[in-house]
Design a protein around this motif. Sequence first.
Motif, PDB file in Angstrom:
ATOM      1  N   GLU A  26       0.827  -1.217   0.000  1.00 14.55           N
ATOM      2  CA  GLU A  26       0.000   0.000   0.000  1.00 14.55           C
ATOM      3  C   GLU A  26       0.855   1.259   0.000  1.00 14.55           C
ATOM      4  O   GLU A  26       0.507   2.254  -0.624  1.00 14.55           O
ATOM      5  CB  GLU A  26      -0.893   0.031   1.239  1.00 14.55           C
ATOM      6  CG  GLU A  26      -2.065  -0.876   1.184  1.00 14.55           C
ATOM      7  CD  GLU A  26      -2.904  -0.804   2.457  1.00 14.55           C
ATOM      8  OE1 GLU A  26      -2.759   0.154   3.234  1.00 14.55           O
ATOM      9  OE2 GLU A  26      -3.704  -1.725   2.659  1.00 14.55           O
ATOM     10  N   GLU A  27       1.966   1.236   0.723  1.00 12.30           N
ATOM     11  CA  GLU A  27       2.808   2.420   0.886  1.00 12.30           C
ATOM     12  C   GLU A  27       3.811   2.605  -0.242  1.00 12.30           C
ATOM     13  O   GLU A  27       4.447   3.653  -0.337  1.00 12.30           O
ATOM     14  CB  GLU A  27       3.546   2.331   2.219  1.00 12.30           C
ATOM     15  CG  GLU A  27       2.594   2.360   3.408  1.00 12.30           C
ATOM     16  CD  GLU A  27       3.262   1.968   4.728  1.00 12.30           C
ATOM     17  OE1 GLU A  27       4.478   1.668   4.727  1.00 12.30           O
ATOM     18  OE2 GLU A  27       2.548   1.951   5.741  1.00 12.30           O
ATOM     19  N   MET A  28       3.955   1.592  -1.096  1.00 13.30           N
ATOM     20  CA  MET A  28       4.938   1.676  -2.177  1.00 13.30           C
ATOM     21  C   MET A  28       4.541   2.718  -3.207  1.00 13.30           C
ATOM     22  O   MET A  28       3.375   2.907  -3.497  1.00 13.30           O
ATOM     23  CB  MET A  28       5.074   0.319  -2.882  1.00 13.30           C
ATOM     24  CG  MET A  28       5.771  -0.726  -2.067  1.00 13.30           C
ATOM     25  SD  MET A  28       5.802  -2.319  -2.914  1.00 13.30           S
ATOM     26  CE  MET A  28       6.698  -1.903  -4.403  1.00 13.30           C
ATOM     27  N   ASN A  29       5.530   3.344  -3.747  1.00 10.77           N
ATOM     28  CA  ASN A  29       5.325   4.258  -4.863  1.00 10.77           C
ATOM     29  C   ASN A  29       5.747   3.500  -6.124  1.00 10.77           C
ATOM     30  O   ASN A  29       6.821   3.719  -6.664  1.00 10.77           O
ATOM     31  CB  ASN A  29       6.151   5.531  -4.670  1.00 10.77           C
ATOM     32  CG  ASN A  29       5.866   6.558  -5.739  1.00 10.77           C
ATOM     33  OD1 ASN A  29       4.886   6.446  -6.469  1.00 10.77           O
ATOM     34  ND2 ASN A  29       6.719   7.548  -5.844  1.00 10.77           N
ATOM     35  N   THR A  30       4.865   2.604  -6.560  1.00 15.69           N
ATOM     36  CA  THR A  30       5.167   1.757  -7.705  1.00 15.69           C
ATOM     37  C   THR A  30       5.215   2.625  -8.965  1.00 15.69           C
ATOM     38  O   THR A  30       4.305   3.416  -9.208  1.00 15.69           O
ATOM     39  CB  THR A  30       4.092   0.666  -7.861  1.00 15.69           C
ATOM     40  OG1 THR A  30       3.931   0.007  -6.609  1.00 15.69           O
ATOM     41  CG2 THR A  30       4.482  -0.344  -8.903  1.00 15.69           C
ATOM     42  N   PRO A  31       6.270   2.487  -9.763  1.00 11.73           N
ATOM     43  CA  PRO A  31       6.375   3.305 -10.973  1.00 11.73           C
ATOM     44  C   PRO A  31       5.202   3.069 -11.921  1.00 11.73           C
ATOM     45  O   PRO A  31       4.620   1.988 -11.935  1.00 11.73           O
ATOM     46  CB  PRO A  31       7.681   2.819 -11.620  1.00 11.73           C
ATOM     47  CG  PRO A  31       8.390   2.036 -10.581  1.00 11.73           C
ATOM     48  CD  PRO A  31       7.376   1.557  -9.606  1.00 11.73           C
ATOM     49  N   ASP A  32       4.871   4.097 -12.702  1.00 11.70           N
ATOM     50  CA  ASP A  32       3.830   3.958 -13.711  1.00 11.70           C
ATOM     51  C   ASP A  32       4.152   2.768 -14.610  1.00 11.70           C
ATOM     52  O   ASP A  32       5.295   2.588 -15.022  1.00 11.70           O
ATOM     53  CB  ASP A  32       3.713   5.221 -14.570  1.00 11.70           C
ATOM     54  CG  ASP A  32       3.102   6.379 -13.808  1.00 11.70           C
ATOM     55  OD1 ASP A  32       2.486   6.135 -12.747  1.00 11.70           O
ATOM     56  OD2 ASP A  32       3.238   7.527 -14.267  1.00 11.70           O
ATOM     57  N   GLY A  33       3.137   1.985 -14.895  1.00 10.90           N
ATOM     58  CA  GLY A  33       3.328   0.839 -15.769  1.00 10.90           C
ATOM     59  C   GLY A  33       3.746  -0.428 -15.043  1.00 10.90           C
ATOM     60  O   GLY A  33       4.009  -1.437 -15.681  1.00 10.90           O
ATOM     61  N   GLY A  41       5.564 -15.119  -0.441  1.00 11.63           N
ATOM     62  CA  GLY A  41       6.075 -14.395   0.716  1.00 11.63           C
ATOM     63  C   GLY A  41       6.958 -13.209   0.399  1.00 11.63           C
ATOM     64  O   GLY A  41       7.597 -12.644   1.282  1.00 11.63           O
ATOM     65  N   LYS A  42       6.992 -12.800  -0.866  1.00 15.94           N
ATOM     66  CA  LYS A  42       7.797 -11.647  -1.280  1.00 15.94           C
ATOM     67  C   LYS A  42       6.942 -10.682  -2.077  1.00 15.94           C
ATOM     68  O   LYS A  42       5.992 -11.083  -2.753  1.00 15.94           O
ATOM     69  CB  LYS A  42       8.977 -12.087  -2.150  1.00 15.94           C
ATOM     70  CG  LYS A  42       9.985 -12.924  -1.415  1.00 15.94           C
ATOM     71  CD  LYS A  42      11.143 -13.257  -2.301  1.00 15.94           C
ATOM     72  CE  LYS A  42      12.135 -14.074  -1.494  1.00 15.94           C
ATOM     73  NZ  LYS A  42      13.280 -14.465  -2.245  1.00 15.94           N
ATOM     74  N   ILE A  43       7.316  -9.426  -2.013  1.00 20.84           N
ATOM     75  CA  ILE A  43       6.669  -8.421  -2.854  1.00 20.84           C
ATOM     76  C   ILE A  43       7.365  -8.464  -4.205  1.00 20.84           C
ATOM     77  O   ILE A  43       8.586  -8.329  -4.289  1.00 20.84           O
ATOM     78  CB  ILE A  43       6.763  -7.024  -2.228  1.00 20.84           C
ATOM     79  CG1 ILE A  43       6.013  -7.000  -0.899  1.00 20.84           C
ATOM     80  CG2 ILE A  43       6.222  -5.970  -3.200  1.00 20.84           C
ATOM     81  CD1 ILE A  43       6.205  -5.733  -0.103  1.00 20.84           C
ATOM     82  N   VAL A  44       6.571  -8.680  -5.253  1.00 21.83           N
ATOM     83  CA  VAL A  44       7.114  -8.785  -6.605  1.00 21.83           C
ATOM     84  C   VAL A  44       6.527  -7.652  -7.438  1.00 21.83           C
ATOM     85  O   VAL A  44       5.309  -7.491  -7.517  1.00 21.83           O
ATOM     86  CB  VAL A  44       6.783 -10.158  -7.235  1.00 21.83           C
ATOM     87  CG1 VAL A  44       7.296 -10.221  -8.664  1.00 21.83           C
ATOM     88  CG2 VAL A  44       7.366 -11.282  -6.399  1.00 21.83           C
ATOM     89  N   VAL A  45       7.401  -6.864  -8.046  1.00 16.92           N
ATOM     90  CA  VAL A  45       6.991  -5.764  -8.914  1.00 16.92           C
ATOM     91  C   VAL A  45       7.224  -6.210 -10.352  1.00 16.92           C
ATOM     92  O   VAL A  45       8.322  -6.643 -10.702  1.00 16.92           O
ATOM     93  CB  VAL A  45       7.799  -4.478  -8.607  1.00 16.92           C
ATOM     94  CG1 VAL A  45       7.421  -3.365  -9.563  1.00 16.92           C
ATOM     95  CG2 VAL A  45       7.578  -4.052  -7.163  1.00 16.92           C
ATOM     96  N   SER A  46       6.179  -6.147 -11.162  1.00 15.70           N
ATOM     97  CA  SER A  46       6.306  -6.561 -12.554  1.00 15.70           C
ATOM     98  C   SER A  46       5.607  -5.557 -13.449  1.00 15.70           C
ATOM     99  O   SER A  46       4.710  -4.840 -13.016  1.00 15.70           O
ATOM    100  CB  SER A  46       5.733  -7.971 -12.755  1.00 15.70           C
ATOM    101  OG  SER A  46       4.391  -8.030 -12.349  1.00 15.70           O
ATOM    102  N   PRO A  47       6.013  -5.512 -14.720  1.00 11.62           N
ATOM    103  CA  PRO A  47       5.403  -4.550 -15.649  1.00 11.62           C
ATOM    104  C   PRO A  47       4.007  -4.963 -16.059  1.00 11.62           C
ATOM    105  O   PRO A  47       3.669  -6.143 -16.060  1.00 11.62           O
ATOM    106  CB  PRO A  47       6.356  -4.586 -16.853  1.00 11.62           C
ATOM    107  CG  PRO A  47       6.965  -5.949 -16.803  1.00 11.62           C
ATOM    108  CD  PRO A  47       7.057  -6.307 -15.343  1.00 11.62           C
ATOM    109  N   TRP A  48       3.190  -3.963 -16.405  1.00  7.11           N
ATOM    110  CA  TRP A  48       1.883  -4.248 -16.989  1.00  7.11           C
ATOM    111  C   TRP A  48       2.109  -4.821 -18.370  1.00  7.11           C
ATOM    112  O   TRP A  48       3.208  -4.747 -18.939  1.00  7.11           O
ATOM    113  CB  TRP A  48       1.042  -2.970 -17.080  1.00  7.11           C
ATOM    114  CG  TRP A  48       0.467  -2.594 -15.757  1.00  7.11           C
ATOM    115  CD1 TRP A  48       0.860  -1.568 -14.949  1.00  7.11           C
ATOM    116  CD2 TRP A  48      -0.582  -3.252 -15.053  1.00  7.11           C
ATOM    117  NE1 TRP A  48       0.119  -1.547 -13.801  1.00  7.11           N
ATOM    118  CE2 TRP A  48      -0.772  -2.578 -13.837  1.00  7.11           C
ATOM    119  CE3 TRP A  48      -1.371  -4.358 -15.332  1.00  7.11           C
ATOM    120  CZ2 TRP A  48      -1.727  -2.965 -12.911  1.00  7.11           C
ATOM    121  CZ3 TRP A  48      -2.328  -4.744 -14.405  1.00  7.11           C
ATOM    122  CH2 TRP A  48      -2.493  -4.050 -13.218  1.00  7.11           C
ATOM    123  N   SER A  49       1.086  -5.346 -18.950  1.00 10.70           N
ATOM    124  CA  SER A  49       1.169  -6.017 -20.245  1.00 10.70           C
ATOM    125  C   SER A  49       1.569  -5.061 -21.365  1.00 10.70           C
ATOM    126  O   SER A  49       1.389  -3.849 -21.276  1.00 10.70           O
ATOM    127  CB  SER A  49      -0.190  -6.634 -20.592  1.00 10.70           C
ATOM    128  OG  SER A  49      -0.561  -7.566 -19.617  1.00 10.70           O
TER     129      SER A  49
END
Length: 192
Positions: A26-33, A41-49
Amino acid sequence: MTERATPIDTTLSAPPTFESLLRTVEEMNTPDGFRAEIIRGKIVVSPWSKLRYVRPTRALRRQLEAEAPDGHIAETSPFLFRFPSAGRAYGPDLFVADEAAFEADGRHADGAALSLVGEFTSVSTKDADRTDKLDVYGLLVPVCLVIDMQGSEITCFSAPSPHGYRSRTTVSFGEPLHVPEPFGCVIDSSGF
């Protein structure tokens, strides 16, 4: 980073709890896209399609909207659905869920509200889509569609059980796909 899912190391003196991981997302500032999910058990950041995913995603959404159970909506909005007993939170590419799940003030919907999820595979997400997510969805979500964009086929998983999905049907793009109850319809995959 545009083609790979990136786990964020949350190693502390004690393993993080599922709730603390949700708060971090919730607190992350995930980059656009990009989107953040909790996988294994891990937070995984992945690109949109990629852009080429828009047409099949819209075609599938339109078909599912017409067949959705009463009170359920078909969406592609970037919402996380939580599965606390599995310690997971996923943001499916497409979902059909009980509209009442979106009346709460929280930021993460209950995974039990889902009647269908659709995951469009990419180079960065195909492993999680076919393993971790499928294992968790298979315990609770009535229907899961895995749209293999690299293999040009769509698989319908249904009949969830304590051991995962009991039924699986795969067709190549262009062939009709039967989606069982609570939809009871045939998907036209010719536009994929």
